[in-house]
Design a protein around this motif. Sequence first.
Motif, short mmCIF file in Angstrom:
data_model
loop_
_atom_site.label_atom_id
_atom_site.label_comp_id
_atom_site.label_asym_id
_atom_site.label_seq_id
_atom_site.Cartn_x
_atom_site.Cartn_y
_atom_site.Cartn_z
N UNK A 1 -38.54 -59.48 23.22
CA UNK A 1 -38.29 -58.07 23.55
C UNK A 1 -36.79 -57.77 23.51
N UNK A 2 -35.99 -58.74 23.95
CA UNK A 2 -34.55 -58.50 23.98
C UNK A 2 -33.99 -58.39 22.56
N UNK A 3 -34.42 -59.27 21.67
CA UNK A 3 -33.95 -59.19 20.28
C UNK A 3 -34.41 -57.88 19.65
N UNK A 4 -35.62 -57.44 19.97
CA UNK A 4 -36.09 -56.15 19.47
C UNK A 4 -35.16 -55.02 19.93
N UNK A 5 -34.73 -55.07 21.17
CA UNK A 5 -33.84 -54.03 21.70
C UNK A 5 -32.47 -54.09 21.03
N UNK A 6 -31.99 -55.30 20.79
CA UNK A 6 -30.71 -55.45 20.08
C UNK A 6 -30.82 -54.83 18.69
N UNK A 7 -31.89 -55.16 17.99
CA UNK A 7 -32.08 -54.63 16.64
C UNK A 7 -32.18 -53.11 16.64
N UNK A 8 -32.92 -52.55 17.57
CA UNK A 8 -33.08 -51.10 17.61
C UNK A 8 -31.77 -50.40 17.97
N UNK A 9 -30.97 -51.01 18.82
CA UNK A 9 -29.66 -50.44 19.14
C UNK A 9 -28.78 -50.36 17.90
N UNK A 10 -28.77 -51.43 17.13
CA UNK A 10 -27.95 -51.47 15.92
C UNK A 10 -28.45 -50.46 14.89
N UNK A 11 -29.75 -50.39 14.70
CA UNK A 11 -30.32 -49.44 13.74
C UNK A 11 -30.04 -48.01 14.17
N UNK A 12 -30.12 -47.74 15.46
CA UNK A 12 -29.86 -46.40 15.96
C UNK A 12 -28.41 -45.98 15.72
N UNK A 13 -27.46 -46.87 15.97
CA UNK A 13 -26.05 -46.56 15.72
C UNK A 13 -25.80 -46.32 14.24
N UNK A 14 -26.45 -47.11 13.38
CA UNK A 14 -26.27 -46.94 11.94
C UNK A 14 -26.78 -45.57 11.49
N UNK B 1 -18.68 -50.05 15.99
CA UNK B 1 -17.71 -50.33 17.04
C UNK B 1 -18.29 -50.15 18.44
N UNK B 2 -19.27 -49.25 18.62
CA UNK B 2 -19.85 -49.03 19.95
C UNK B 2 -21.02 -49.95 20.27
N UNK B 3 -21.46 -50.75 19.31
CA UNK B 3 -22.63 -51.61 19.54
C UNK B 3 -22.40 -52.60 20.68
N UNK C 1 -26.33 -51.05 2.96
CA UNK C 1 -26.30 -52.15 3.92
C UNK C 1 -27.68 -52.36 4.53
N UNK C 2 -27.98 -53.62 4.83
CA UNK C 2 -29.27 -53.97 5.42
C UNK C 2 -29.02 -54.87 6.64
N UNK C 3 -29.87 -54.69 7.65
CA UNK C 3 -29.80 -55.52 8.84
C UNK C 3 -30.87 -56.60 8.74
N UNK C 4 -30.42 -57.85 8.68
CA UNK C 4 -31.32 -59.00 8.61
C UNK C 4 -31.37 -59.65 9.99
N UNK C 5 -32.56 -59.95 10.46
CA UNK C 5 -32.68 -60.60 11.76
C UNK C 5 -33.87 -61.55 11.78
N UNK C 6 -33.81 -62.48 12.71
CA UNK C 6 -34.89 -63.45 12.86
C UNK C 6 -36.20 -62.75 13.26
#
Length: 299
Positions: free
Chosen positions: A277-290, A108-110, A267-272
């Motif tokens: 760099x921006x997509x990397x930051x998005x992915x790391x934000x999601x993984x950190x919240x998880x 919810x905070x992502x 659950x697994x996070x699948x990404x392109x």
Amino acid sequence: MLDYKLLQACAEVIRHASFEKAARELGLTQSAISQRVKLLEDRLGQPLIIRAKPIAATAAGKRLLQHYQSVRLLELDLQDDLPDIPSDGGFGQVALAVNADSLATWFINVPKCLFDEFGLLVHLSVDDESLNHEALLDGRVLGAISLRPTPMQGCRARPLGKMRYVMVVSPEFQNRYFSAGVTADALRSCPAVNFSHHDELQNQYLKTHFGLNPGEFPAHTVPSSQGFVTVAEQGIAYAVVEIHQAEEGLRTGRLVQPCDHVIERPLYWHHRTMKSKLLDRVNETILSEARRFLPAIDR
């Protein structure tokens, strides 16, 4: 060379599955959007959109949507590296696919994190986690929550953690239907609540612990994670819910657990896999919240 105004129009039609919504998003008339899509199709010599209900992309349309999203991310990366490059003054955007239970709890905070830190508008599509990979495969999103540990072609899969689900009911429901305990016969005689006809979690829980198959038990259909909890608190169904969603109800006594059975879903996070760099930051934000909320997946 591709005309990116035409490509943008096509991408928005595919993303919204609607010419009208795409026109509203871009501040254009529906006729202008239709003309741009038709012109792009004429230039490429093939259809990009299946004009049906709902609207869908052809294979070529899916490929162009993936290309457009990649280019937009790379442009945002470039603006970050070279801030003097003129921009359109708008916000960046990212499309992601999530499941409803994650959105109601740890995810919810992502969107707030992505907006506050990177100025991104987040477009979420919500579906069962067993189906989200289709949105990634179609090119409609850049990342998706899935049950699949194995990545699709062109993607990377990373573990998020596991969600734990328990059965909850109101005290009145327990007294009425489960006074002698939770059994297969009792479950055949009282209503459950399903998220949708794709609700494999409920089916898996009842099959694993009670040997029941779909169709052997009555059920409401409520396509809302919070609605699940509300329906259980109202005493009109039993619900299999993610443990964090049930915490307040269990603490206050509005809900009880009629049995100790638990089911866990990794659950697994699948990404392109693209250099952004921006997509990397998005992915790391999601993984950190998880990691903050979910237990690690057993190795």
